[in-house]
Design a protein around this motif. Structure first.
Motif, PDB file in Angstrom:
ATOM      1  N   ALA A 111      -8.871   7.148 -11.750  1.00  0.00           N
ATOM      2  CA  ALA A 111      -8.210   8.276 -12.406  1.00  0.00           C
ATOM      3  C   ALA A 111      -6.791   7.934 -12.847  1.00  0.00           C
ATOM      4  O   ALA A 111      -6.309   8.410 -13.884  1.00  0.00           O
ATOM      5  CB  ALA A 111      -8.187   9.486 -11.468  1.00  0.00           C
ATOM      6  N   GLU A 112      -6.130   7.066 -12.072  1.00  0.00           N
ATOM      7  CA  GLU A 112      -4.725   6.740 -12.393  1.00  0.00           C
ATOM      8  C   GLU A 112      -4.581   5.917 -13.667  1.00  0.00           C
ATOM      9  O   GLU A 112      -3.480   5.773 -14.193  1.00  0.00           O
ATOM     10  CB  GLU A 112      -4.070   6.009 -11.222  1.00  0.00           C
ATOM     11  N   ARG A 113      -5.689   5.359 -14.200  1.00  0.00           N
ATOM     12  CA  ARG A 113      -5.615   4.609 -15.452  1.00  0.00           C
ATOM     13  C   ARG A 113      -5.591   5.533 -16.670  1.00  0.00           C
ATOM     14  O   ARG A 113      -5.227   5.120 -17.765  1.00  0.00           O
ATOM     15  CB  ARG A 113      -6.778   3.620 -15.564  1.00  0.00           C
ATOM     16  N   GLY A 114      -6.045   6.771 -16.498  1.00  0.00           N
ATOM     17  CA  GLY A 114      -5.915   7.762 -17.562  1.00  0.00           C
ATOM     18  C   GLY A 114      -6.947   7.676 -18.663  1.00  0.00           C
ATOM     19  O   GLY A 114      -6.739   8.225 -19.745  1.00  0.00           O
ATOM     20  N   PHE A 115      -8.075   7.014 -18.424  1.00  0.00           N
ATOM     21  CA  PHE A 115      -9.110   6.912 -19.450  1.00  0.00           C
ATOM     22  C   PHE A 115     -10.080   8.091 -19.431  1.00  0.00           C
ATOM     23  O   PHE A 115     -10.726   8.380 -20.432  1.00  0.00           O
ATOM     24  CB  PHE A 115      -9.929   5.624 -19.253  1.00  0.00           C
ATOM     25  N   SER A 116     -10.210   8.746 -18.304  1.00  0.00           N
ATOM     26  CA  SER A 116     -11.278   9.719 -18.116  1.00  0.00           C
ATOM     27  C   SER A 116     -10.833  11.149 -18.369  1.00  0.00           C
ATOM     28  O   SER A 116      -9.761  11.565 -17.921  1.00  0.00           O
ATOM     29  CB  SER A 116     -11.833   9.609 -16.693  1.00  0.00           C
ATOM     30  N   PHE A 117     -11.682  11.904 -19.073  1.00  0.00           N
ATOM     31  CA  PHE A 117     -11.441  13.335 -19.262  1.00  0.00           C
ATOM     32  C   PHE A 117     -12.140  14.137 -18.161  1.00  0.00           C
ATOM     33  O   PHE A 117     -12.103  15.365 -18.173  1.00  0.00           O
ATOM     34  CB  PHE A 117     -11.937  13.797 -20.639  1.00  0.00           C
ATOM     35  N   MET A 118     -12.767  13.439 -17.214  1.00  0.00           N
ATOM     36  CA  MET A 118     -13.470  14.106 -16.121  1.00  0.00           C
ATOM     37  C   MET A 118     -12.667  14.092 -14.817  1.00  0.00           C
ATOM     38  O   MET A 118     -12.969  14.823 -13.897  1.00  0.00           O
ATOM     39  CB  MET A 118     -14.820  13.419 -15.869  1.00  0.00           C
ATOM     40  N   GLN A 119     -11.663  13.231 -14.736  1.00  0.00           N
ATOM     41  CA  GLN A 119     -10.817  13.141 -13.545  1.00  0.00           C
ATOM     42  C   GLN A 119      -9.361  13.305 -13.954  1.00  0.00           C
ATOM     43  O   GLN A 119      -8.957  12.825 -15.010  1.00  0.00           O
ATOM     44  CB  GLN A 119     -10.965  11.778 -12.867  1.00  0.00           C
ATOM     45  N   ILE A 133       2.626   1.485 -25.903  1.00  0.00           N
ATOM     46  CA  ILE A 133       2.884   2.895 -25.616  1.00  0.00           C
ATOM     47  C   ILE A 133       1.655   3.518 -24.969  1.00  0.00           C
ATOM     48  O   ILE A 133       0.521   3.164 -25.276  1.00  0.00           O
ATOM     49  CB  ILE A 133       3.283   3.686 -26.881  1.00  0.00           C
ATOM     50  N   SER A 134       1.902   4.461 -24.079  1.00  0.00           N
ATOM     51  CA  SER A 134       0.811   5.140 -23.396  1.00  0.00           C
ATOM     52  C   SER A 134       0.229   6.230 -24.292  1.00  0.00           C
ATOM     53  O   SER A 134       0.826   6.627 -25.299  1.00  0.00           O
ATOM     54  CB  SER A 134       1.314   5.765 -22.103  1.00  0.00           C
ATOM     55  N   ALA A 135      -0.927   6.740 -23.888  1.00  0.00           N
ATOM     56  CA  ALA A 135      -1.541   7.843 -24.615  1.00  0.00           C
ATOM     57  C   ALA A 135      -0.628   9.066 -24.605  1.00  0.00           C
ATOM     58  O   ALA A 135      -0.533   9.792 -25.603  1.00  0.00           O
ATOM     59  CB  ALA A 135      -2.890   8.183 -23.998  1.00  0.00           C
ATOM     60  N   ALA A 136       0.058   9.303 -23.496  1.00  0.00           N
ATOM     61  CA  ALA A 136       0.972  10.448 -23.405  1.00  0.00           C
ATOM     62  C   ALA A 136       2.099  10.317 -24.422  1.00  0.00           C
ATOM     63  O   ALA A 136       2.439  11.284 -25.119  1.00  0.00           O
ATOM     64  CB  ALA A 136       1.535  10.557 -21.992  1.00  0.00           C
ATOM     65  N   GLU A 177       1.145  15.254 -19.959  1.00  0.00           N
ATOM     66  CA  GLU A 177       1.347  14.202 -18.964  1.00  0.00           C
ATOM     67  C   GLU A 177       0.049  13.809 -18.268  1.00  0.00           C
ATOM     68  O   GLU A 177      -0.061  12.698 -17.754  1.00  0.00           O
ATOM     69  CB  GLU A 177       2.364  14.654 -17.908  1.00  0.00           C
ATOM     70  N   ARG A 178      -0.942  14.714 -18.239  1.00  0.00           N
ATOM     71  CA  ARG A 178      -2.154  14.508 -17.458  1.00  0.00           C
ATOM     72  C   ARG A 178      -3.409  14.552 -18.340  1.00  0.00           C
ATOM     73  O   ARG A 178      -3.440  15.250 -19.354  1.00  0.00           O
ATOM     74  CB  ARG A 178      -2.280  15.565 -16.361  1.00  0.00           C
TER      75      ARG A 178
END
Length: 310
Positions: A111-119, A133-136, A177-178
């Motif tokens: 979850a901490e990698r930020g790829f999932s829309f389920m977690q 740059i991050s997705a955020a 952010e999330r």
């Protein structure tokens, strides 16, 4: 999913297509958690060599631990688009290049990698967390029209404008952010959910492809593969969505056909450079593999061989 439980898609099919010389030099351009690399090493003889490449620092650390005692193996941190730098003076002598495209299961499952829309996790999505740059950062600063373009081109999302507008409206109140926060906004902006597919799937795919430069990297690698491969060397690519597969299919077809010449030009077909030859039809996972690994259901593998003298 733990690293040990990660399943490499089309494992046997890919390795059997790739390895033609057990004493050759091979490149696994997407190491992931080493499933394909381990299977390649099993088929190589004592003089065979395998160079693995990966953007992900976690994958690099894992490779260095897993194959620490393997003299035939080396790992390089970077994009497969720059594998020519890793190959160095051995360019033109590579017997096979393997690419297993997209995000790996360990990346999705953390979850901490930020790829999932389920977690729920930080909205990152970078395969290489040490740069870019991050997705955020992207969704909080990108112009709306550019966001629409990315969603349409990389996500093939028909409601791209509605979703981009919803993101821009919300970020003026509070920045994203999330992951689940973004997923909920996109979900609410999607008026027609596809059966069996989360309404944020296409947008998350588009953002991930964009922030990681995935399609640009693939196009660059395809072109460089012609210089890296030795005559008879194999290019094996496993794709997981239509954008990648169309790009691979088109590249192989164009290189197999050769350059388009003006009609009437006095050139024989045998004189036209045709650097690649497609080997067989596209390969897909069988029902047994799909039952064991649902991710494999969208996998398409294509194989081409470098022709001599090109």
């Amino acid at each position: 999913m733990s690293q040990e439980l990660h399943r490499s898609v089309l494992l046997r099919e890919a390795v059997d297509a790739l390895v033609t010389d057990t004493e050759g030099f091979y490149v696994d351009g997407t190491f992931g958690r080493g499933g394909h690399s381990a299977a390649i090493l099993e088929q190589l003889g004592p003089k065979g060599q395998l160079l693995a490449v990966d953007k992900d620092p976690q994958a690099i650390d894992y490779a260095q631990q897993r194959f620490a005692a393997e003299p035939r193996f080396s790992i390089w941190h970077g994009s497969f688009a720059d594998m020519d730098l890793a190959v160095g003076e051995r360019a033109g002598s590579v017997n096979g290049i393997l690419l297993d495209l997209g995000v790996s299961s360990p990346q999705l499952d953390q979850a901490e990698r930020g790829f999932s829309f389920m977690q729920d996790g930080p909205l990152d999505m970078r395969m290489d967390t040490s740069r870019g740059i991050s997705a955020a950062q992207w969704v909080n600063t990108e112009a709306e029209d550019e966001m629409v373009r990315v969603f349409k081109e990389y996500g093939e999302e028909r409601f791209a404008r509605r979703m981009a507008a919803a993101i821009v409206r919300r970020r003026t109140e509070k920045p994203f952010e999330r992951t689940l926060d973004l997923a909920e906004v996109v979900k609410a902006a999607n008026p027609a959910w596809e059966k069996g597919k989360h309404p944020a799937t296409r947008v998350f795919q588009a953002i991930r492809i964009h922030v990681n430069g995935e399609l640009n990297d693939l196009q660059s690698t395809l072109e460089k593969s012609l210089q890296l491969l030795a005559p008879g060397g194999r290019l094996v690519i496993i794709s997981f969505h239509s954008l990648e597969d169309r790009m691979v299919k088109r590249f192989i077809r164009e290189k197999e056909r050769g350059p388009r010449l003006p009609r009437g030009l006095p050139v024989m077909d045998s004189e036209i450079s045709k650097p690649l030859r497609s080997l067989g039809k596209a390969v897909k996972a069988n029902t047994i593999e799909v039952d064991k690994n649902l991710r494999s259901r969208s996998a398409v593998m294509r194989v081409a061989e470098k022709q001599g003298g090109c």
